[in-house]
Design a protein around this motif. Sequence first.
Motif, mmCIF file in Angstrom:
data_model
loop_
_atom_site.group_PDB
_atom_site.id
_atom_site.type_symbol
_atom_site.label_atom_id
_atom_site.label_comp_id
_atom_site.label_asym_id
_atom_site.label_seq_id
_atom_site.Cartn_x
_atom_site.Cartn_y
_atom_site.Cartn_z
ATOM 1 N N ALA A 6 0.772 -1.003 0.033
ATOM 2 C CA ALA A 6 -0.140 -0.085 0.152
ATOM 3 C C ALA A 6 0.911 1.145 0.001
ATOM 4 C CB ALA A 6 -1.020 -0.183 1.314
ATOM 5 N N ILE B 173 1.929 2.194 -3.351
ATOM 6 C CA ILE B 173 0.946 2.897 -4.221
ATOM 7 C C ILE B 173 0.867 4.329 -3.960
ATOM 8 C CG2 ILE B 173 -1.549 2.839 -4.765
ATOM 9 C CD1 ILE B 173 -1.272 -0.135 -4.368
ATOM 10 N N THR C 190 -4.577 1.782 6.166
ATOM 11 C CA THR C 190 -4.201 1.214 4.886
ATOM 12 C C THR C 190 -5.502 1.065 3.851
ATOM 13 O OG1 THR C 190 -2.682 -0.180 6.036
ATOM 14 C CG2 THR C 190 -2.933 -0.726 3.633
ATOM 15 N N LEU D 92 -5.550 3.218 0.453
ATOM 16 C CA LEU D 92 -5.725 2.521 -1.084
ATOM 17 C C LEU D 92 -7.203 3.259 -1.489
ATOM 18 C CD1 LEU D 92 -4.534 -0.979 -0.224
ATOM 19 C CD2 LEU D 92 -3.497 0.703 -1.632
ATOM 20 N N VAL E 193 -5.808 4.744 -4.969
ATOM 21 C CA VAL E 193 -5.357 3.705 -5.736
ATOM 22 C C VAL E 193 -5.739 4.136 -7.339
ATOM 23 C CG1 VAL E 193 -7.331 1.983 -6.164
ATOM 24 C CG2 VAL E 193 -5.021 1.144 -5.519
#
Lengths: 307, 514
Positions: free
Chosen positions: A232, A235, A281, A285, A289
Amino acid sequence: MLNSILFAITITLMYSAPLVFAALGGVISEKSGVTNIGIEGMMSIGAFVGASVGYYTGNAWSGLICAGLSGGVLALLHAIASVTFQADQTVSGIAINLIGSGLSMFLSRLFFNGATTTLPVPQKLPKIFGFLGEKYDFINCINLDITVLLSLLAVMFTWFVMYKTKWGLRIRALGEHPAAVDSVGVSVYRARYICVILSGILAGIGGASVTLAIISQFTPTAISGQGFIALAAVIFGKWKPMGAYCACLFFGFAQALVIMLGGGNNAIPTDILAMLPYVMTIIVLMLFVGRSSAPKAAGKPYKKGSR
Amino acid sequence: MVEISKKYAVQMRGITKSFGTFKVLDDVELDVKKGTIHAILGENGAGKSTLMNILYGLYSSDSGEIYLNGKLQFLKNTAVAIKSGIGMVHQHFMLVDKFTVIQNIVLGNETTGRFGIIKTRESREKVKEIIDRYGLNVDLNRKVRDLSVGQQQRVEILKALYRGADLLILDEPTAVLTPMEIEDLIRIMGSLVADGKTIIIITHKLKEIKKSAQECTIIRRGKFIDRVKVEDETEKTLAKKMVGREIKLKVDKTPFNPGEEVFSIKNLHVRCCRGIETVKGLSLSIRRGEILGLAGIEGNGQKELIEALLCARHVDSGEIRINGEEIQNTSPGNVLKCGVSAIHADRHKYGIVLDFSVAENAILEKYRDKPYCERGFLNYKERDKFTNKLISEYDIRPKDCKDLLIRELSGGNQQKLVIGREIANEPELLIAVQPTRGLDVGAIEYVHKTLINLRDKNKAILLISLELDEIMDLSDTIAVMYDGAINGVFKSGEADENDIGFLMAGGQENEQCC
Ligand SMILES: Nc1ncnc2c1ncn2[C@@H]1O[C@H](COP(=O)(O)OP(=O)(O)OP(=O)(O)O)[C@@H](O)[C@H]1O
Ligand SMILES: [Mg+2]
């Protein structure tokens, strides 16, 4: 007050160090175009090998090195599957995760009389001001694990290689357009092998920096999701070493919060509190993301001559 | 067959290559004289790109020999080929679009100091020297994704020259260029051979071969047919050698006999993705049985216009009507339902899914409809029947490709499938954007015939092309687009190339051009 702030910083750094190593591994692998969700498994095996070699040799450093090697070996499997045999990288990564945690538990039972917990290492990795002893209160507050320093060095080194050297240029190109790299006469397969193995080594070291610095032995829950949190962070950090580092600090802080808020007679049950890093997290995300820019070719096997 | 000699930059002998059971190249030979431009001509899927990829070390041939400057060479990979002085500009560019121009050029061949640190100064100077020598102007610090296609191509050429290429392979370099960029490229090629370099160029445009090349090798279905001097041939004879039958380079048309208006655009305003208005009050109408050709230089709002017509872009104001029904700002699906089909210029982006099979691509728009789908289940039999029909009707090669990934077809054959699929929709209006881009003359003849047939069936066609020849040949009515609006409308035959070119450049109709 000052002491508790320093305490918070120290704990944050301490918990982020393993994440940093693992996330760097993730960055290198993804930049070269291979998705590596097997980081968790590579951390597990590193955590076990680090702790047990540290226990048997009495030397935490050799534990750390062997942990890196074991992560590298596991990564080699991932490379063989996903680079040479062009298997689905997610499936291969899941397999690596299962192998990593299963194998470390199995080996632990084998070497430690059926226990899934190894015996504590006689000596943990040193602290950066360890040579001063524990005389000064203030020093104790900022006496960080050596892994914190090493992880920062690793970040700077990776950044340097990635953005200043020819190898970095090639790695970054690999994740964007492997055929372009191939067409200028650089072997895509070899470069990807190297990157994946490197990522395994870093993940292994990350695992061992849990069991050789934060705690002093391998337990079944020593590695519980750090690998995924590190992904994570990759990203969140936009696939950049520095970005990933900052993201790891953020997640490390979440883990530190658990510890800081957990003590005493708190209103929030510790079980709920322990969820904090994972919840954060997921939130990160969800927010990031889609928006950050992954390497274009990450996750796609490269087949020479296909178009 | 000529002897192996030092006078030839490349000689290939007995090259054979199969993909699976399919023999793509069968005993092909090639002789390219040093310091010349050598064209390779062949139908779509004849194996031209494959032959060049073998020369560049990307593929290995099953058998055959390659001689460079009279010496037998084993080009086992691209690294060896590059070392031997071969450079290639691929049909699909090999550029990392997040990188700057200079990064792309040095990639794999970096000048470095200690610890592998990249030093761009030296490389920059070297590249600048090449730029000046051949007039290959491009800004080294820009990111590749911000460059036009023509500029990206220059980067590719620079990349090859930077690596010391003496032999440059250009695989369909002009398919994606505007006419002006093509002129530039031909000039650059000229200065390269004047400097002693050798060039192999693959192109379907016979005009360009006549204009630039000295010799030409013709390949048909993987077999060597002939090697000719270009000056001894005409476009017609070249075309005939390539396809193996007489080809009409210009289509026959039945007289223009339009019906009522089916499609109209009124005062359309559209903004591009950066928020700037690029279609500025455009109006247009097309009748049944009419081919309306929209001429214009790229970047005058064509892209946004097309996207707006297909409801892939928001329309600020104005209306688009098909059979009287307003369709602007609905959905692409609705547009399709109203009987508008489109052939896109960029087929990889819009027309097909590269990783689907040919058959799956064939029903991409129809998979929900009977008979391809019954109660939610796909009917493979019907799908394959339809695909095979397209394959035989449009001569898509190889014949048994229905289960292949469409990625594995040559570019021209992919295009044939798209065209066949769209025409099978029996649309009221067909929007054809650069429909013959990358096609060989045989296929172009076929596509043109198909478009005319559709028109004769009383359908309307909007033809958008950067190639003036194509527009002039096919259209019943020609509209010139300039700066987001129509800058003049002609009946076919009313205006010549010069008049249209004048309007394309922004001239006014009643102004005298002298
Ligand atoms: N990697 C591959 N796998 C399977 N078949 C392939 C592959 N590459 C090419 N082919 C097949 O080989 C044939 C020749 O392809 P090639 O790309 O050489 O054609 P071409 O002459 O360059 O055509 P075009 O003018 O359309 O580019 C085609 O029929 C294609 O389907
Ligand atoms: Mg080709």
